[in-house]
Design an enzyme around this catalytic site. Structure first.
Site, PDB file in Angstrom:
ATOM      1  N   ASP A   1      23.341  75.215 -95.391  1.00 15.94           N
ATOM      2  CA  ASP A   1      22.543  75.771 -94.303  1.00 15.94           C
ATOM      3  C   ASP A   1      21.627  76.849 -94.880  1.00 15.94           C
ATOM      4  O   ASP A   1      22.114  77.849 -95.431  1.00 15.94           O
ATOM      5  CB  ASP A   1      23.478  76.360 -93.237  1.00 15.94           C
ATOM      6  CG  ASP A   1      22.733  76.781 -91.982  1.00 15.94           C
ATOM      7  OD1 ASP A   1      21.507  77.001 -92.058  1.00 15.94           O
ATOM      8  OD2 ASP A   1      23.375  76.882 -90.930  1.00 15.94           O
TER       9      ASP A   1
ATOM     10  N   ASN B   1      10.363  73.309 -96.571  1.00 11.03           N
ATOM     11  CA  ASN B   1       9.917  72.504 -95.423  1.00 11.03           C
ATOM     12  C   ASN B   1      10.727  72.772 -94.160  1.00 11.03           C
ATOM     13  O   ASN B   1      10.227  72.618 -93.046  1.00 11.03           O
ATOM     14  CB  ASN B   1      10.036  71.017 -95.808  1.00 11.03           C
ATOM     15  CG  ASN B   1       9.850  70.101 -94.620  1.00 11.03           C
ATOM     16  OD1 ASN B   1       8.745  69.936 -94.133  1.00 11.03           O
ATOM     17  ND2 ASN B   1      10.946  69.538 -94.132  1.00 11.03           N
TER      18      ASN B   1
ATOM     19  N   TYR C   1       8.835  80.841 -82.875  1.00  9.64           N
ATOM     20  CA  TYR C   1       8.499  79.809 -83.863  1.00  9.64           C
ATOM     21  C   TYR C   1       7.083  80.057 -84.414  1.00  9.64           C
ATOM     22  O   TYR C   1       6.873  80.066 -85.636  1.00  9.64           O
ATOM     23  CB  TYR C   1       8.590  78.424 -83.237  1.00  9.64           C
ATOM     24  CG  TYR C   1       8.065  77.303 -84.103  1.00  9.64           C
ATOM     25  CD1 TYR C   1       8.835  76.768 -85.126  1.00  9.64           C
ATOM     26  CD2 TYR C   1       6.791  76.775 -83.896  1.00  9.64           C
ATOM     27  CE1 TYR C   1       8.343  75.739 -85.930  1.00  9.64           C
ATOM     28  CE2 TYR C   1       6.297  75.752 -84.687  1.00  9.64           C
ATOM     29  CZ  TYR C   1       7.077  75.237 -85.704  1.00  9.64           C
ATOM     30  OH  TYR C   1       6.587  74.221 -86.494  1.00  9.64           O
TER      31      TYR C   1
ATOM     32  N   LYS D   1       5.877  80.948 -88.256  1.00 10.75           N
ATOM     33  CA  LYS D   1       4.920  80.139 -89.023  1.00 10.75           C
ATOM     34  C   LYS D   1       3.763  81.012 -89.527  1.00 10.75           C
ATOM     35  O   LYS D   1       3.210  80.757 -90.587  1.00 10.75           O
ATOM     36  CB  LYS D   1       4.410  78.973 -88.161  1.00 10.75           C
ATOM     37  CG  LYS D   1       5.481  77.954 -87.817  1.00 10.75           C
ATOM     38  CD  LYS D   1       5.875  77.107 -89.001  1.00 10.75           C
ATOM     39  CE  LYS D   1       7.326  77.066 -89.283  1.00 10.75           C
ATOM     40  NZ  LYS D   1       7.696  76.240 -90.438  1.00 10.75           N
TER      41      LYS D   1
END
Ligand SMILES: NC(=O)c1ccc[n+]([C@@H]2O[C@H](COP(=O)([O-])OP(=O)(O)OC[C@H]3O[C@@H](n4cnc5c(N)ncnc54)[C@H](OP(=O)(O)O)[C@@H]3O)[C@@H](O)[C@H]2O)c1
Length: 261
Positions: free
Chosen positions: A67, A92, A157, A161
């Site tokens: 993880d 990724n 999120y 990013k």
């Protein structure tokens, strides 16, 4: 192919390799002759991909189920990579918390930070040090078009990013001077397991993972970030140059509510 291997080989670490874009990165890098250390949580999926790539390309593949949010990520990856010369890192993996910010538990937003910010930072620091010492190597961080502005219903999120994008930009200049190519890939919608699992209510223009992975790898050494796909580049240009930022945020909010509201 041998120039690519000399620049970014002999081994690459793909973090988040068991599905979607990560598997596409692994297939592309295997075809370009790199040996692979594949990391994700699902051992069975990693094992199947490793067997496929060994058979198809005759490369060495090591698969490690872990993880990326774990607190001891760096020593865990050091153990998994013992004896390997890693010339390329593709980070990724991502976690996303879709929905109204206050409706998602804090733990989930913190997991976004662990997987999407802490993980790439830690591995870029650890592996980037070895690469800089050798004077060669590459780092690809998977960012998103969502990095360009705040995104309602995807606030943590999108912020994560943006972290990856800005981290890659800084490292592009700093590590670039030491022979290490760093790039952020600002992908748009891509047909992956994660995308399908999010169950979008509308169809949108979508790219195939193999095309996105190729655009990201081919962008190494060409600039701090890349947007795969002409349509996505047009959207990125309009958002960055033509529209006020608050308009961009509202457009993203409307689009995300149509998809997930
Ligand atoms: N798909 C899109 O439309 C899109 C658009 C823009 C940007 N991106 C970016 O592209 C990247 C890949 O997206 P994707 O759609 O291919 O995602 P995905 O289908 O959900 O796959 C994510 C990969 O990361 C692994 N992963 C997730 N959490 C992990 C963890 N805590 N530890 C270890 N591995 C973990 C998953 O494997 P396990 O489940 O086996 O751990 C899987 O291999 C992400 O960074 C995403 O932000 C995607």
């Amino acid at each position: 192919m041998s120039a690519f291997r000399e620049r970014y080989g002999p081994w690459a670490l793909v973090a988040g390799a068991s599905a979607g874009l990560g598997a596409a990165f692994a297939r592309l890098l295997a075809a370009r002759g790199l040996n692979l250390l594949l990391v994700a949580r699902r051992a069975d999926a990693l094992g199947r991909l490793a067997a496929e790539l060994r058979g198809a390309h005759g490369i060495d593949v090591r698969a490690e189920a872990l993880d990326l949010a774990r607190a001891d990520l760096v020593p865990a990856v050091e153990r998994a990579a013992a004896g390997l010369e890693l010339g390329l890192l593709v980070y990724n993996a991502a976690h996303s918390a879709i929905g109204p910010f206050l409706d998602r538990p804090l733990e989930e937003h913190l997991r976004v930070v662990d997987v999407n910010c802490r993980g790439p930072l830690a591995l870029a620091h650890r592996l980037g040090a070895d690469m800089a010492r050798r004077g060669r190597g590459g780092i690809v961080l998977m960012s998103s078009l969502a990095a360009s502005q705040g995104n309602p219903l995807l606030a943590s999120y999108a912020a994560s990013k943006a972290f990856e994008l800005v981290l890659a930009e800084g490292l592009w200049e700093e590590l670039g001077a030491r022979g290490v190519d760093v790039v952020a890939c600002r992908a748009g919608a891509t047909r992956t397991e994660g995308w399908e699992a999010s169950r979008p209510k509308e169809s949108v223009p979508i790219m195939e993972p193999a095309d996105v992975a190729r655009a990201a790898i081919d962008a190494l050494g060409r600039g701090p970030s890349a947007v795969p796909g002409a349509l996505n580049r047009l959207a990125a240009f309009a958002f960055a140059r033509l529209l006020p930022r608050r308009t961009c945020i509202r457009i993203m909010g409307r689009a995300t509510r149509r998809l997930y509201g």
